[in-house]
Enzyme design. Structure first.
Site, mmCIF file in Angstrom:
data_model
loop_
_atom_site.group_PDB
_atom_site.id
_atom_site.type_symbol
_atom_site.label_atom_id
_atom_site.label_comp_id
_atom_site.label_asym_id
_atom_site.label_seq_id
_atom_site.Cartn_x
_atom_site.Cartn_y
_atom_site.Cartn_z
ATOM 1 N N SER A 1 0.466 -1.725 0.166
ATOM 2 C CA SER A 1 -0.432 0.014 -0.472
ATOM 3 C C SER A 1 1.184 1.041 -0.054
ATOM 4 O O SER A 1 2.012 1.114 0.315
ATOM 5 C CB SER A 1 -0.873 0.106 1.302
ATOM 6 O OG SER A 1 -1.555 0.990 1.143
ATOM 7 N N TYR B 1 -2.555 -0.510 9.903
ATOM 8 C CA TYR B 1 -2.562 -0.718 9.015
ATOM 9 C C TYR B 1 -1.159 -0.747 7.887
ATOM 10 O O TYR B 1 -1.013 -1.300 7.294
ATOM 11 C CB TYR B 1 -3.386 -0.575 7.820
ATOM 12 C CG TYR B 1 -3.755 -0.351 6.328
ATOM 13 C CD1 TYR B 1 -4.476 -2.231 6.369
ATOM 14 C CD2 TYR B 1 -3.889 0.608 5.325
ATOM 15 C CE1 TYR B 1 -3.990 -1.968 4.614
ATOM 16 C CE2 TYR B 1 -3.721 0.285 3.839
ATOM 17 C CZ TYR B 1 -3.724 -1.000 3.542
ATOM 18 O OH TYR B 1 -4.268 -1.458 2.174
#
Length: 351
Positions: A145, A170
């Site tokens: 990501s 995350y």
């Protein structure tokens, strides 16, 4: 490489759904894998599966379901953390390639529910690495990501930048995935490629992401929450461009020399960041309706801007995004209007 068999995790999700469709249309044999959790409304996940010919009523945990549309597509509902199930599946199916797009998503949600991220994104990823190692997988491609870059002031973000300061759990799990993959590439010559996605949008997108939230709010005349009072920039990347990048990477197996011959990381972004307020204006024009704006402060775990340096994937894969933001927004909003009606008619009200 010739078209063979691929395991795609996260096929009830946004990117996984589109990748499975692309690989099926290119005559790969595909096994889809997803636990269909309730992080967001499962009706959308079942609607995606239905588009691929997977009947909701036929889905049982741990059971392979045959698609009614694609003869070369089967789906299994399962958790990444289910080690024994995953081991049995790998041994039975003998995949050539694995593309791991399943993960517990969401930056803000990771602050409230950290243990879920540890189980899915860390324990689950170790299970995938182990199964790949023991089953002669030719190439593991996995989702990282752009969030790994944190709030870096250096732009555009390059794969060579240090990413030691994530601002959400995350993001930390995604960085951990990259480190774990490197270890397996180094120790076992497992070819791995991590993909740092930048703000993906398009048809069948996630309802917790800005484009879907904005479209829904504009359509219903409800307020849009604009965080950091609109002082944010995102490198919005259309789903078709993302899928093209993934497919090119799948075909290009690392292992040809260099300092880390079996390991590689690529940014996949549009390399053209847009101010959040400009994105909203473009959506208003596409939907022919003004948005109601609710200015809000910055949220914990969010970053002010994302900006991909895509030179690496361009140089090695001859890859460039082709969708302009204007065309992407028009395609997305046209789909959204039809989608809302279709999903509601088939599955009831969608939240």
């Amino acid at each position: 490489m010739s078209k063979k068999k691929i395991l795609i995790t996260g096929t009830a999700g946004f990117i996984g759904f589109h990748l499975a469709e692309r690989m099926l249309n290119e005559n790969w044999e595909v096994v889809g894998y997803d636990n269909i959790n309730n992080y967001y409304d499962v009706k959308l996940k079942y609607a995606r599966l239905r588009e691929a010919g997977i009947d909701r009523d036929a889905i049982e945990y741990g059971k392979l379901v045959q698609s009614s549309i694609y003869p070369n597509y089967r789906f299994i509902k399962a958790n990444l953390e289910d080690c024994s199930l995953m081991e049995n599946l790998f041994q039975k199916e003998q995949f050539d390639v694995v593309c791991n797009l399943a993960a517990q998503a969401g930056v803000r949600y990771s602050i409230e529910n950290p243990r879920v991220y540890v189980q899915s994104n860390l324990v689950g990823f170790v299970n995938i690495l182990e199964c790949c190692r023991h089953n002669q997988i030719k190439h593991l491609v996995y989702a990282s990501s752009s969030s790994v870059y944190g709030n870096s002031d250096k732009v555009p973000f390059s794969e060579d930048d240090r990413v030691d300061y994530p601002v959400s759990l995350y993001a930390a799990t995604k960085k951990a995935n990259e480190l774990m993959a490197h270890t397996y590439s180094h120790l076992y010559q497992l070819s791995t490629t991590g993909l740092r996605f930048f703000t993906v949008y398009g048809p069948w997108g996630r309802p917790d992401m800005a484009p879907m939230l904005f479209a829904k709010a504009i359509a219903e005349g409800k307020p849009i929450k604009v965080f950091n009072n609109g002082d944010m920039m995102r490198d919005f990347t259309y789903i078709t461009d993302i899928i093209e990048g993934i497919v090119r990477v799948i075909e290009a197996i690392p292992g040809k020399g260099g300092e880390h011959p079996y390991y590689q990381i690529f940014n996949i972004g549009c390399s053209n960041p847009v101010r959040l307020m400009d994105f909203i204006v473009m959506m208003e024009k596409a939907m022919r309706k003004k948005a109601v704006l609710e200015m809000c402060p910055m949220q914990k775990g969010d970053v002010k801007r994302t900006f991909a340096d895509s030179n690496n994937i361009y140089t090695k894969m001859n890859y460039l995004p082709s969708f302009s933001l204007k065309n992407g927004i028009e395609e997305f909003t046209n789909w959204y209007i039809t989608y809302e009606d279709n999903v509601k008619r088939t599955f009831g009200n969608f939240n």
